[in-house]
Design a protein around this motif. Structure first.
Motif, PDB file in Angstrom:
ATOM      1  N   PHE A  52      34.979  65.718  -3.140  1.00 30.30           N
ATOM      2  CA  PHE A  52      33.582  66.024  -2.858  1.00 30.30           C
ATOM      3  C   PHE A  52      33.435  67.458  -2.363  1.00 30.30           C
ATOM      4  O   PHE A  52      34.227  67.940  -1.570  1.00 30.30           O
ATOM      5  CB  PHE A  52      33.016  65.060  -1.818  1.00 30.30           C
ATOM      6  N   ARG A  97      30.857  68.582  -0.591  1.00 34.10           N
ATOM      7  CA  ARG A  97      30.282  68.580   0.737  1.00 34.10           C
ATOM      8  C   ARG A  97      30.074  67.149   1.203  1.00 34.10           C
ATOM      9  O   ARG A  97      29.685  66.284   0.415  1.00 34.10           O
ATOM     10  CB  ARG A  97      28.923  69.299   0.728  1.00 34.10           C
ATOM     11  N   TRP A 148      26.782  68.632   8.209  1.00 32.90           N
ATOM     12  CA  TRP A 148      27.491  68.662   6.932  1.00 32.90           C
ATOM     13  C   TRP A 148      28.773  69.466   7.080  1.00 32.90           C
ATOM     14  O   TRP A 148      28.895  70.340   7.946  1.00 32.90           O
ATOM     15  CB  TRP A 148      26.625  69.191   5.794  1.00 32.90           C
ATOM     16  N   ASN A 206      26.594  60.842   3.283  1.00 35.19           N
ATOM     17  CA  ASN A 206      26.247  61.401   1.985  1.00 35.19           C
ATOM     18  C   ASN A 206      27.395  62.262   1.499  1.00 35.19           C
ATOM     19  O   ASN A 206      28.091  62.899   2.287  1.00 35.19           O
ATOM     20  CB  ASN A 206      24.974  62.251   2.135  1.00 35.19           C
ATOM     21  N   LEU A 252      28.375  65.026  -1.771  1.00 39.36           N
ATOM     22  CA  LEU A 252      27.904  65.820  -2.906  1.00 39.36           C
ATOM     23  C   LEU A 252      29.084  66.189  -3.792  1.00 39.36           C
ATOM     24  O   LEU A 252      30.099  66.709  -3.305  1.00 39.36           O
ATOM     25  CB  LEU A 252      27.223  67.096  -2.414  1.00 39.36           C
ATOM     26  N   LYS A 253      28.913  65.922  -5.078  1.00 42.07           N
ATOM     27  CA  LYS A 253      29.971  66.243  -6.024  1.00 42.07           C
ATOM     28  C   LYS A 253      29.349  66.609  -7.358  1.00 42.07           C
ATOM     29  O   LYS A 253      28.635  65.792  -7.944  1.00 42.07           O
ATOM     30  CB  LYS A 253      30.926  65.057  -6.195  1.00 42.07           C
ATOM     31  N   SER A 299      25.711  65.794  -7.997  1.00 45.01           N
ATOM     32  CA  SER A 299      25.296  64.409  -7.771  1.00 45.01           C
ATOM     33  C   SER A 299      25.522  64.024  -6.316  1.00 45.01           C
ATOM     34  O   SER A 299      26.544  64.378  -5.727  1.00 45.01           O
ATOM     35  CB  SER A 299      26.096  63.462  -8.670  1.00 45.01           C
ATOM     36  N   TYR A 300      24.542  63.285  -5.776  1.00 44.86           N
ATOM     37  CA  TYR A 300      24.629  62.826  -4.401  1.00 44.86           C
ATOM     38  C   TYR A 300      25.009  61.343  -4.372  1.00 44.86           C
ATOM     39  O   TYR A 300      24.497  60.547  -5.156  1.00 44.86           O
ATOM     40  CB  TYR A 300      23.290  63.022  -3.684  1.00 44.86           C
ATOM     41  N   TRP A 325      25.365  58.016  -1.633  1.00 38.99           N
ATOM     42  CA  TRP A 325      24.857  57.605  -0.327  1.00 38.99           C
ATOM     43  C   TRP A 325      25.546  56.345   0.177  1.00 38.99           C
ATOM     44  O   TRP A 325      25.827  55.427  -0.600  1.00 38.99           O
ATOM     45  CB  TRP A 325      23.360  57.321  -0.422  1.00 38.99           C
TER      46      TRP A 325
END
Length: 113
Positions: free
Chosen positions: A29, A31, A48, A94, A96-97, A100-101, A103
């Protein structure tokens, strides 16, 4: 892919640590982050951390919240200290990659005055 836990009821000034376990390698990921949403409010980002370990916080939680990650356990954490009633919310992890997020399901934090 993300499972949040650790929420609960705490008094003002208390502490909680949230955990978010991933079913995949979190190194992939870009973030990782924690958001929260209080009733009637929009979801807001509260912490984050990037893959290089750099972390950021909004002023509302800076100095009180600490985000961390354990790549070996594929888990990230949110240590929350000096909690205030206004921190009451559902907290979501969460990831981020590639734009795309992803959850987690949310965990409720309630801070009593």
């Amino acid at each position: 892919q993300l499972q949040a836990s650790g929420g609960g009821l705490v008094q003002t000034g208390g502490s909680l640590r949230l955990s978010c376990a991933a079913s995949v390698n979190i190194i992939t990921f870009n973030r990782l982050g924690w958001y929260r949403q209080a009733p009637g409010n929009q979801r807001e980002l509260v912490a984050w951390i990037f893959s290089d370990g750099m972390a950021n916080y909004p002023d509302s939680v800076k100095g009180r919240f600490t985000i961390s990650r354990d790549n070996a356990k594929n888990t990230m954490y949110l240590q929350m200290n000096s909690l205030k009633p206004e921190d009451t919310a559902v907290y979501y992890c969460n990831a981020l990659k590639g734009g795309s997020y992803y959850w987690g399901q949310g965990t409720l934090v309630t801070v009593s005055s």
